[in-house]
Design a protein around this motif. Structure first.
Motif, PDB file in Angstrom:
ATOM      1  N   VAL A  86       5.993  75.942 -30.262  1.00 37.63           N
ATOM      2  CA  VAL A  86       4.949  75.430 -31.150  1.00 37.63           C
ATOM      3  C   VAL A  86       5.546  75.078 -32.502  1.00 37.63           C
ATOM      4  CG1 VAL A  86       3.091  76.720 -30.033  1.00 37.63           C
ATOM      5  CG2 VAL A  86       4.301  77.724 -31.955  1.00 37.63           C
ATOM      6  N   ARG A  87       4.810  74.285 -33.249  1.00 35.38           N
ATOM      7  CA  ARG A  87       5.170  73.946 -34.625  1.00 35.38           C
ATOM      8  C   ARG A  87       4.471  74.920 -35.568  1.00 35.38           C
ATOM      9  NH1 ARG A  87       9.484  70.604 -35.189  1.00 35.38           N
ATOM     10  NH2 ARG A  87       9.337  68.852 -33.763  1.00 35.38           N
ATOM     11  N   PRO A  88       4.989  75.091 -36.782  1.00 35.34           N
ATOM     12  CA  PRO A  88       4.334  75.987 -37.744  1.00 35.34           C
ATOM     13  C   PRO A  88       2.878  75.589 -37.972  1.00 35.34           C
ATOM     14  CG  PRO A  88       6.512  75.389 -38.519  1.00 35.34           C
ATOM     15  CD  PRO A  88       6.232  74.528 -37.316  1.00 35.34           C
ATOM     16  N   GLY A  89       2.030  76.584 -38.115  1.00 37.60           N
ATOM     17  CA  GLY A  89       0.611  76.357 -38.364  1.00 37.60           C
ATOM     18  C   GLY A  89      -0.224  76.128 -37.120  1.00 37.60           C
ATOM     19  N   THR A  90       0.384  76.140 -35.953  1.00 36.82           N
ATOM     20  CA  THR A  90      -0.346  75.926 -34.701  1.00 36.82           C
ATOM     21  C   THR A  90      -1.193  77.149 -34.361  1.00 36.82           C
ATOM     22  OG1 THR A  90       1.396  74.476 -33.871  1.00 36.82           O
ATOM     23  CG2 THR A  90      -0.083  75.420 -32.234  1.00 36.82           C
ATOM     24  N   VAL A  91      -2.380  76.902 -33.838  1.00 37.02           N
ATOM     25  CA  VAL A  91      -3.252  77.965 -33.351  1.00 37.02           C
ATOM     26  C   VAL A  91      -3.302  77.837 -31.830  1.00 37.02           C
ATOM     27  CG1 VAL A  91      -5.577  78.917 -33.358  1.00 37.02           C
ATOM     28  CG2 VAL A  91      -4.611  77.979 -35.460  1.00 37.02           C
ATOM     29  N   VAL A  92      -2.958  78.914 -31.139  1.00 38.88           N
ATOM     30  CA  VAL A  92      -2.939  78.925 -29.676  1.00 38.88           C
ATOM     31  C   VAL A  92      -4.112  79.749 -29.181  1.00 38.88           C
ATOM     32  CG1 VAL A  92      -1.620  79.549 -27.622  1.00 38.88           C
ATOM     33  CG2 VAL A  92      -0.420  78.733 -29.667  1.00 38.88           C
ATOM     34  N   SER A  93      -4.939  79.160 -28.326  1.00 35.15           N
ATOM     35  CA  SER A  93      -6.028  79.890 -27.677  1.00 35.15           C
ATOM     36  C   SER A  93      -5.487  80.424 -26.358  1.00 35.15           C
ATOM     37  CB  SER A  93      -7.215  78.974 -27.414  1.00 35.15           C
ATOM     38  OG  SER A  93      -7.737  78.504 -28.627  1.00 35.15           O
ATOM     39  N   LEU A  94      -5.419  81.736 -26.242  1.00 35.86           N
ATOM     40  CA  LEU A  94      -4.919  82.384 -25.033  1.00 35.86           C
ATOM     41  C   LEU A  94      -6.109  82.845 -24.207  1.00 35.86           C
ATOM     42  CD1 LEU A  94      -2.457  83.468 -23.453  1.00 35.86           C
ATOM     43  CD2 LEU A  94      -2.617  85.552 -24.833  1.00 35.86           C
ATOM     44  N   VAL A  95      -6.199  82.369 -22.965  1.00 36.22           N
ATOM     45  CA  VAL A  95      -7.285  82.732 -22.060  1.00 36.22           C
ATOM     46  C   VAL A  95      -6.661  83.467 -20.875  1.00 36.22           C
ATOM     47  CG1 VAL A  95      -9.165  81.897 -20.614  1.00 36.22           C
ATOM     48  CG2 VAL A  95      -8.612  80.697 -22.739  1.00 36.22           C
ATOM     49  N   LEU A  96      -7.055  84.716 -20.690  1.00 35.09           N
ATOM     50  CA  LEU A  96      -6.550  85.551 -19.592  1.00 35.09           C
ATOM     51  C   LEU A  96      -7.663  85.679 -18.565  1.00 35.09           C
ATOM     52  CD1 LEU A  96      -5.025  88.248 -21.961  1.00 35.09           C
ATOM     53  CD2 LEU A  96      -3.779  86.427 -20.801  1.00 35.09           C
ATOM     54  N   LEU A  97      -7.487  85.012 -17.421  1.00 31.37           N
ATOM     55  CA  LEU A  97      -8.513  85.034 -16.382  1.00 31.37           C
ATOM     56  C   LEU A  97      -8.559  86.395 -15.698  1.00 31.37           C
ATOM     57  CD1 LEU A  97      -8.033  81.456 -14.889  1.00 31.37           C
ATOM     58  CD2 LEU A  97      -9.698  82.251 -16.569  1.00 31.37           C
ATOM     59  N   PRO A  98      -9.680  86.740 -15.052  1.00 32.62           N
ATOM     60  CA  PRO A  98      -9.831  88.060 -14.427  1.00 32.62           C
ATOM     61  C   PRO A  98      -8.729  88.347 -13.417  1.00 32.62           C
ATOM     62  CG  PRO A  98     -11.912  86.879 -14.403  1.00 32.62           C
ATOM     63  CD  PRO A  98     -10.870  85.911 -14.877  1.00 32.62           C
ATOM     64  N   ARG A  99      -8.323  89.589 -13.379  1.00 26.73           N
ATOM     65  CA  ARG A  99      -7.272  90.021 -12.455  1.00 26.73           C
ATOM     66  C   ARG A  99      -7.897  90.384 -11.106  1.00 26.73           C
ATOM     67  NH1 ARG A  99      -2.479  91.590 -14.434  1.00 26.73           N
ATOM     68  NH2 ARG A  99      -2.371  93.319 -12.982  1.00 26.73           N
TER      69      ARG A  99
END
Length: 158
Positions: free
Chosen positions: A69-82
């Protein structure tokens, strides 16, 4: 797998993380080619995500991933059900000054969400780990996912 719509999930890299980046539509945000084949640990700075990226982790995906990623990036992390009885419990960053994990939310269906905010001017690497455990079993949760985040600053001319 009910839950919110996550457009673009099927177009993600083969390593298991789906990535959407409006700022770089021609290349994945993980340093991988648009076709999804892994390029190893070397990520081309031109293919790094900028602005916003979404990473979706599905059951059966690889437990270690890379994200550029580049500086200032916001990453949305989605963890699906196990598929097992374990639930996602937390997300932690090895370098919160570089990549800050915030906005943790676990839904009733087992899906978990976190926001990863990258430093605005610095470059470097951080390991973001996600842990899970069975809700009715004593003991500490175990790390079941590691996301190696590389923050690559823009080059300066002069």
């Amino acid at each position: 797998m009910g839950g919110p719509s996550r457009g673009g999930d099927s177009a993600g890299p083969s390593a298991g993380a789906s990535t959407r980046t409006p700022a770089a539509p021609s290349a994945g945000a993980t340093g991988e080619s648009p076709s999804g084949s892994a390029t190893g640990s070397s990520a081309s700075p031109a293919s790094c995500a900028a602005g916003h990226a979404e990473v979706t982790v599905s059951p059966g995906d690889a437990v270690v991933r890379r994200l550029c990623v580049r500086p200032g990036t916001v990453v949305s992390l989605v963890l699906l059900p196990r598929p097992d009885d374990k639930r996602w419990t937390a997300v932690r960053s090895s370098a919160p000054a570089l990549v800050l994990a915030s906005g943790w939310r676990a839904d009733a269906d087992g899906t978990a969400h976190a926001s990863l905010r990258c430093a605005g001017t610095r470059g470097g690497t951080a390991d973001v780990t996600a842990s899970a455990k069975a809700p009715d079993v004593a003991g500490a949760a175990r790390v079941v996912l590691t996301l190696h985040v590389s923050v690559v600053p823009y080059t300066t001319q002069g």
